[in-house]
Design a protein around this motif. Structure first.
Motif, PDB file in Angstrom:
ATOM      1  N   SER A 189       0.807  -1.215   0.000  1.00  0.00           N
ATOM      2  CA  SER A 189       0.000   0.000   0.000  1.00  0.00           C
ATOM      3  C   SER A 189       0.841   1.265   0.000  1.00  0.00           C
ATOM      4  N   ASN A 190       2.094   1.182  -0.418  1.00  0.00           N
ATOM      5  CA  ASN A 190       2.912   2.403  -0.373  1.00  0.00           C
ATOM      6  C   ASN A 190       3.404   2.829  -1.755  1.00  0.00           C
ATOM      7  N   ALA A 191       2.740   2.355  -2.804  1.00  0.00           N
ATOM      8  CA  ALA A 191       3.244   2.625  -4.154  1.00  0.00           C
ATOM      9  C   ALA A 191       3.329   4.118  -4.440  1.00  0.00           C
ATOM     10  N   SER A 192       2.363   4.889  -3.932  1.00  0.00           N
ATOM     11  CA  SER A 192       2.364   6.312  -4.265  1.00  0.00           C
ATOM     12  C   SER A 192       3.077   7.148  -3.212  1.00  0.00           C
ATOM     13  N   ASP A 193       3.692   6.491  -2.226  1.00  0.00           N
ATOM     14  CA  ASP A 193       4.401   7.225  -1.174  1.00  0.00           C
ATOM     15  C   ASP A 193       5.806   7.554  -1.662  1.00  0.00           C
ATOM     16  N   PRO A 194       6.126   8.830  -1.850  1.00  0.00           N
ATOM     17  CA  PRO A 194       7.461   9.167  -2.364  1.00  0.00           C
ATOM     18  C   PRO A 194       8.577   8.834  -1.370  1.00  0.00           C
ATOM     19  N   ALA A 222       8.766   5.992   0.270  1.00  0.00           N
ATOM     20  CA  ALA A 222       9.042   4.557   0.267  1.00  0.00           C
ATOM     21  C   ALA A 222      10.154   4.246  -0.728  1.00  0.00           C
ATOM     22  N   PRO A 223      11.004   3.273  -0.411  1.00  0.00           N
ATOM     23  CA  PRO A 223      12.041   2.912  -1.396  1.00  0.00           C
ATOM     24  C   PRO A 223      11.373   2.326  -2.632  1.00  0.00           C
ATOM     25  N   LYS A 224      11.952   2.607  -3.787  1.00  0.00           N
ATOM     26  CA  LYS A 224      11.391   2.018  -5.013  1.00  0.00           C
ATOM     27  C   LYS A 224      11.630   0.518  -5.018  1.00  0.00           C
ATOM     28  N   GLY A 225      12.819   0.142  -4.531  1.00  0.00           N
ATOM     29  CA  GLY A 225      13.169  -1.270  -4.551  1.00  0.00           C
ATOM     30  C   GLY A 225      13.519  -1.728  -5.951  1.00  0.00           C
ATOM     31  N   ARG A 226      13.875  -2.976  -6.045  1.00  0.00           N
ATOM     32  CA  ARG A 226      14.198  -3.536  -7.358  1.00  0.00           C
ATOM     33  C   ARG A 226      12.956  -3.464  -8.236  1.00  0.00           C
ATOM     34  N   PRO A 227      13.107  -3.145  -9.540  1.00  0.00           N
ATOM     35  CA  PRO A 227      11.921  -3.075 -10.407  1.00  0.00           C
ATOM     36  C   PRO A 227      11.127  -4.368 -10.350  1.00  0.00           C
ATOM     37  N   GLY A 228       9.842  -4.232 -10.169  1.00  0.00           N
ATOM     38  CA  GLY A 228       8.966  -5.393 -10.049  1.00  0.00           C
ATOM     39  C   GLY A 228       7.910  -5.395 -11.135  1.00  0.00           C
ATOM     40  N   GLU A 229       6.948  -6.296 -10.991  1.00  0.00           N
ATOM     41  CA  GLU A 229       5.915  -6.401 -12.012  1.00  0.00           C
ATOM     42  C   GLU A 229       5.074  -5.122 -12.018  1.00  0.00           C
ATOM     43  N   PRO A 230       4.907  -4.501 -13.186  1.00  0.00           N
ATOM     44  CA  PRO A 230       4.088  -3.301 -13.243  1.00  0.00           C
ATOM     45  C   PRO A 230       2.618  -3.684 -13.400  1.00  0.00           C
ATOM     46  N   TRP A 280       9.329   3.160 -11.579  1.00  0.00           N
ATOM     47  CA  TRP A 280      10.454   2.353 -12.017  1.00  0.00           C
ATOM     48  C   TRP A 280      10.816   2.726 -13.446  1.00  0.00           C
ATOM     49  N   ASP A 281      12.103   2.693 -13.767  1.00  0.00           N
ATOM     50  CA  ASP A 281      12.533   3.023 -15.122  1.00  0.00           C
ATOM     51  C   ASP A 281      11.839   2.105 -16.121  1.00  0.00           C
ATOM     52  N   GLY A 282      11.230   2.701 -17.120  1.00  0.00           N
ATOM     53  CA  GLY A 282      10.531   1.903 -18.130  1.00  0.00           C
ATOM     54  C   GLY A 282       9.040   1.817 -17.903  1.00  0.00           C
ATOM     55  N   THR A 283       8.556   2.274 -16.747  1.00  0.00           N
ATOM     56  CA  THR A 283       7.115   2.312 -16.493  1.00  0.00           C
ATOM     57  C   THR A 283       6.639   3.759 -16.588  1.00  0.00           C
ATOM     58  N   HIS A 284       5.334   3.914 -16.655  1.00  0.00           N
ATOM     59  CA  HIS A 284       4.734   5.243 -16.726  1.00  0.00           C
ATOM     60  C   HIS A 284       3.834   5.450 -15.517  1.00  0.00           C
ATOM     61  N   HIS A 285       3.895   6.643 -14.980  1.00  0.00           N
ATOM     62  CA  HIS A 285       2.992   6.976 -13.880  1.00  0.00           C
ATOM     63  C   HIS A 285       1.585   7.114 -14.462  1.00  0.00           C
ATOM     64  N   PRO A 286       0.573   6.559 -13.815  1.00  0.00           N
ATOM     65  CA  PRO A 286      -0.789   6.634 -14.362  1.00  0.00           C
ATOM     66  C   PRO A 286      -1.221   8.071 -14.680  1.00  0.00           C
ATOM     67  N   HIS A 287      -0.850   9.011 -13.871  1.00  0.00           N
ATOM     68  CA  HIS A 287      -1.265  10.393 -14.119  1.00  0.00           C
ATOM     69  C   HIS A 287      -0.655  10.919 -15.409  1.00  0.00           C
ATOM     70  N   ASP A 288       0.549  10.469 -15.726  1.00  0.00           N
ATOM     71  CA  ASP A 288       1.227  10.990 -16.912  1.00  0.00           C
ATOM     72  C   ASP A 288       0.548  10.549 -18.198  1.00  0.00           C
ATOM     73  N   VAL A 289      -0.257   9.508 -18.125  1.00  0.00           N
ATOM     74  CA  VAL A 289      -0.943   9.055 -19.339  1.00  0.00           C
ATOM     75  C   VAL A 289      -2.420   9.440 -19.301  1.00  0.00           C
ATOM     76  N   GLY A 290      -2.780  10.292 -18.337  1.00  0.00           N
ATOM     77  CA  GLY A 290      -4.163  10.748 -18.263  1.00  0.00           C
ATOM     78  C   GLY A 290      -5.090   9.820 -17.517  1.00  0.00           C
ATOM     79  N   LEU A 301       2.490   0.389 -16.242  1.00  0.00           N
ATOM     80  CA  LEU A 301       2.230   1.526 -15.368  1.00  0.00           C
ATOM     81  C   LEU A 301       2.729   1.231 -13.966  1.00  0.00           C
ATOM     82  N   SER A 302       3.163   2.259 -13.275  1.00  0.00           N
ATOM     83  CA  SER A 302       3.504   2.077 -11.862  1.00  0.00           C
ATOM     84  C   SER A 302       3.519   3.427 -11.171  1.00  0.00           C
ATOM     85  N   TYR A 303       3.007   3.473  -9.957  1.00  0.00           N
ATOM     86  CA  TYR A 303       3.135   4.676  -9.142  1.00  0.00           C
ATOM     87  C   TYR A 303       4.560   4.820  -8.628  1.00  0.00           C
ATOM     88  N   ARG A 304       5.343   3.733  -8.696  1.00  0.00           N
ATOM     89  CA  ARG A 304       6.691   3.772  -8.112  1.00  0.00           C
ATOM     90  C   ARG A 304       7.727   4.390  -9.047  1.00  0.00           C
TER      91      ARG A 304
END
Lengths: 750, 187
Positions: free
Chosen positions: A107-112, A114-122, A141-151, A136-139
């Motif tokens: 439950s901490n994906a959107s908490d800035p 929180a550690p990102k940790g190793r890239p996991g399943e988006p 991770w490099d290669g994912t997109h924040h949900p807000h950034d895609v509308g 998509l990921s709130y975290r």
């Protein structure tokens, strides 16, 4: 009137003073008692025996929920209370550290913070009609997109993925998106994990949180079988006011009186050691066979065996599954030995569940500080559990784990949960510096090409449906052997701390807008709106039933060109002017999620145009981005960071020693065609014949000259061994002979 | 700086130093011997052996000295040269074992007694053969599936130490045999 005697006056005054003192003291004590009750630590037993959770239900305001009593005719005497159970209030009555629990991974994906940790399943936004598969990921991770950034705002995210979301994230409980007013907040769902029987049905939960119902607040109550939910939040309009007597009523609960005992308590079967089946609802991963014809869309074929499909590695056994023959799979060896997922993936009250990768301790220390991180997590990785923090003998310091205590201290010791210490007979210790444990032991047995895998999060496993194909969208491939450091970042061939590690890989496909060198994805809804309903049907074909799990069909270049034309001509509706707000240049840095995408305010009162509405329309697929040619009649491809595949490490299912790479000898890897180097990865392009197939070593950027030469020497190894032993025997005889003579000569002299 | 890296530096320094000391200090005091000491097949095998020792040392200790593992092409070189090294050492052991026996003579008496090799050379020979045997045995045992990681480490460390000893003794022996005496006067 008689005058009061002085003595009487004195007595009266003393009595008044005493009374006031008693009152004030009593009030202060009462206040203190109330404050103390509010600050009480969590109520626990500290016993290994489970506490029987026969408890009162509470609503979001903390009020007790009791079903109305039934009259002689069996009907309720009064109106049902209607309010759903709030797990935060119900469980939080005793577990007063509930807020601490919300800081955990689930439950901490959107908490800035929180550690990102190793890239996991988006979370993968997949749409079959528009051929979209977007990580998509709130975290971030490099290669994912924040949900807000895609509308995609938080509410839409909750609708899209609520089927497998545990809830509780700030994005789902503190978001100010309008529709959460009607649906209720997506509260953290304790029971979806902690129930130890079938008394909590996540499928029923899905039926409440899907797009057609949107009853987030009522979902947990219904899933726990506590009653029936009457009404659907989806029918409440955007201008719904609960205080309006003419407004449609909010959904309510008709409680099942049979679930309540004579004291109005409800029994929940809850234990500390959670059964694996609870984890499996969200964390199932099923091999679904080779990519058809080499890739999903008619690209070059992988080498085919006579039986069809890709061939197993030399001397190996094909464990290739498809969805129908899952029964062939043996499960993870740890589970076969009687362990539970939670025996390794542990957490305390903070619910920061151990993920078990080697860089985890360092990541957490960087985020929280060394004094706030549990040191014992270093011995919950593969190496830590089986060897301790010293690691296997002969490994370099870089390959080892951080020693959190002086050498020999219990915190460093392996053998957790009776883990055996592996011998690795015949394996030169250099391998431990170059290859992760999971490369040899985890995932499907590598074959000459990657195979597809389906997961709960990506392919909606766990939800019943009639049609579910092996090559369903999104196409995820495994195992792809990449070289990464302990934090999961790809590193070069000669990096000292890089190890070859198996991954799952997704090649994104999506429509987007190119601004400068950055491509911003568009959601499928936006694509369909831009293209238009009629054209969408012609270009993309009919949308399949959203309940079924279907595959992407190929999409011709001509159709892509036409779609890009339509997107270029699309005029999005003008956004509503809002009161002037301070200029913001980044997403909000506070814990609460917002719906504001990462744009800047253009002028007071006028929201800036999001990047997915501007710029040149492009389509990304198969590792390439495509734009219309200058004359607009064809496509031209170009490279873009947004087209790069997204990879996340896999660690399950772990195969036993006899099924690991190397069990049949060195030539499992050191041979021509060995999967670790020569197994192929497809870019799985949507465009027919545009897929590119690469061997693993090319994906990693390995220099293969020496490795190929080394592999070529292996057929001559028996000659080497014979020669070596023969020479050693002769030398031993010479030394023995002349050594004996020398000793006897010395003896004679004496 | 790891232990093996330190030992590598010590071994290389020792090998060079011993050879230099012998050549610079001891050699001028020795009498020249008539004719070459090694001829034909014998010389070929011996030079082959020294070449193998040099290549295997460069490919292994050279990498350790710069802080690397022995991997990639260096590993290929090392493993390719290993069989000729073993064969050459074995042939040398068979050819010279009898001539390298210690008879209790002093260096000055060796020629008079008809000994081919001098005590220093004999000592270096046997040290090379014994240490060479250890390097071959440990390498072969490490290729089997009999030893786990702990055993592999013991074998590897033993192999490395023995190889250092081979390097030092082979360089010394080679210096003595090939360069240890002044050239004979031409009549």
């Amino acid at each position: 009137m008689m005058r009061m005697q002085p003595r009487t006056r004195r007595r009266l005054a003393s009595g008044v003073l005493i009374a006031v003192a008693v009152l004030v003291t009593g009030w202060a004590v009462a206040q203190r008692a109330v404050g103390a009750e509010a600050a009480l630590p969590p109520e626990r037993t500290f016993s290994n025996a489970p506490f029987i959770h026969k408890i009162y239900l509470r609503d979001e305001d903390g009020n007790l929920i009791s079903p109305p009593k039934a009259g002689p005719d069996g009907k309720p005497l009064t109106e049902d209370p209607g309010k759903p159970m709030s797990q935060y209030a119900t469980c939080g009555k005793c577990h007063s550290d509930a807020d601490t629990m919300l800081t955990g991974w689930h439950s901490n994906a959107s908490d800035p913070r929180a550690p990102k940790g190793r890239p996991g399943e988006p979370w993968i936004l997949a749409d079959v009609q528009t051929r979209t598969q977007l990580p998509l990921s709130y975290r971030k991770w490099d290669g994912t997109h924040h949900p807000h950034d895609v509308g995609m705002n938080d509410f839409k995210f909750a609708l899209s993925f609520g089927r497998h979301l545990p809830g509780g994230d700030a994005a789902l409980t503190k978001s100010d998106d309008l529709r959460f007013r009607m649906s209720g907040k997506f509260e953290f769902d304790c029971l979806v994990c902690h129930t130890t029987d079938n008394g909590y049905d996540p499928v029923d939960r899905y039926y409440q949180v899907n797009e057609e119902v949107q009853n987030f607040k009522w979902a947990g109550t219904y899933a726990a079988g506590l009653g029936k939910v009457i009404g659907q939040a989806v029918k409440l309009r955007d201008n719904w006011d609960p205080a309006d007597p003419n407004a449609r009523p909010a959904p309510k609960v008709a409680y099942d009186r049979g679930r309540f005992d004579s004291e109005n308590k409800v029994l929940f079967n809850v234990e500390r050691r959670i059964p694996n089946e609870r984890c499996y609802y969200c964390h199932t991963s099923v091999g679904s066979g080779p990519l058809p014809n080499g890739d999903a869309h008619g690209g070059p074929a992988a080498p085919q065996s006579a039986a069809g499909g890709s061939k197993p590695a030399k001397g190996g056994v094909s464990f290739r599954q498809n969805l129908e023959n899952r029964y062939r799979h043996d499960r993870d060896i740890h589970l076969l030995k009687g362990m539970l997922c939670v025996d390794c993936h542990r957490n305390g009250a903070d619910h920061m569940t151990t993920r078990g990768y080697e860089g985890e301790y360092a990541d957490r220390v960087a985020a929280y500080g060394a004094d706030k991180v549990d040191k014992t997590i270093t011995t919950l990785s593969c190496v830590g559990c089986h060897y301790g923090t010293d690691g296997p003998a002969g490994t370099t310091p870089q390959a080892g784990l951080p020693a959190v205590a002086p050498h020999g201290k219990p915190e460093n010791l392996g053998g957790r949960a009776a883990a055996p210490r592996p011998e690795h007979k015949g394996l030169p210790t250099l391998h431990f510096d170059k290859i992760s444990c999971t490369a040899c032991h985890s995932g499907p047995y590598p074959e000459d090409a990657t195979t597809m895998v389906q997961t709960s999060l990506a392919h909606r496993l766990g939800l019943p449906h009639h049609r579910h194909v092996d090559d369903a969208s999104p196409i995820i491939q495994q195992p792809v052997f990449l070289r990464v450091d302990k934090a999961g970042k790809p590193v070069a061939d000669d990096a000292k701390d890089g190890k070859i590690t198996p991954h799952k890989v997704l090649y994104p496909s999506f429509w987007g807008r190119l601004n400068g060198d950055r491509i911003t994805p568009m959601t499928p809804e936006l694509v369909l709106a831009a293209v238009g309903k009629g054209a969408a049907k012609k270009l993309f074909e009919e949308a399949p039933d959203a309940k079924e799990v279907e595959e992407h069909k190929p999409l011709d270049k001509e159709k892509i060109v036409q779609a890009l034309e339509k997107i270029a001509a699309y005029q999005p509706p003008a956004p509503e002017a809002k009161p002037a707000a301070p200029a913001a240049t980044a997403p909000a840095a506070t814990q609460g999620a917002t719906t504001r995408p990462a744009t800047t305010q253009a002028a007071a009162g006028v929201p800036a145009t999001p990047a997915y509405h501007t710029g040149e329309p492009v389509y990304v697929t198969g590792g390439k981005a495509y734009r219309r040619s200058k004359d607009g009649t064809s496509l031209e491809s170009f490279d873009s960071a947004a087209a790069k595949p997204y990879a996340w490490a896999l660690a399950h299912d772990v195969r036993g020693a006899q099924q690991s790479l190397g069990a049949r000898g060195c030539t499992d890897c050191h041979a021509s065609g060995a999967p670790l180097f020569d197994s192929t990865v497809s870019s799985a392009s949507v465009i027919p014949a545009a897929s590119v197939t690469q061997p693993m070593h090319a994906v990693r950027g390995d220099s293969m000259g020496a490795l190929a030469a080394f592999a070529a020497t292996y057929p001559m190894r028996p000659i080497l061994v014979f020669t070596g032993y023969a020479c050693a025997i002769v030398l031993a005889l010479v030394l023995l002979n002349y050594g004996t003579r020398a000793v006897s000569r010395i003896g004679r002299r004496k | 700086m790891t232990t093996i890296r330190i030992l590598t530096y010590i071994g290389i320094v020792l090998a060079v130093w011993l050879a230099l000391i012998d050549y610079a200090v001891m050699r001028p005091k020795r009498k020249a011997l008539p004719g070459a000491r090694l001829r034909g097949f014998e010389g070929l095998v011996y030079l082959g052996f020294l070449g193998c020792v040099l290549l295997m040392s460069v490919s292994s200790f050279g990498m350790i000295a710069v802080g690397e593992h022995m991997h990639r092409w260096m590993l290929i070189v090392h493993m390719s040269v290993a069989p000729p090294y073993a064969v050459c050492l074995t042939i040398l052991a068979l050819m010279w074992a009898e001539q390298s026996q210690f008879r209790g003579e002093r260096a000055a008496e060796s020629a008079a007694l008809g000994e081919r090799f001098y005590p220093g050379e004999k000592l270096a020979f046997w040290v090379t053969v014994a240490a060479g045997f250890v390097t071959i045995a440990t390498a072969m045992l490490g290729m089997m599936t009999w030893f786990g990681s702990d055993g592999q480490i013991v074998l590897l460390n033993t192999h490395r130490i023995a190889a250092l000893v081979v390097l030092v003794s082979a360089v010394f022996h080679g210096t003595r045999v090939l360069l240890g005496r002044p050239a004979a006067a031409v009549e």
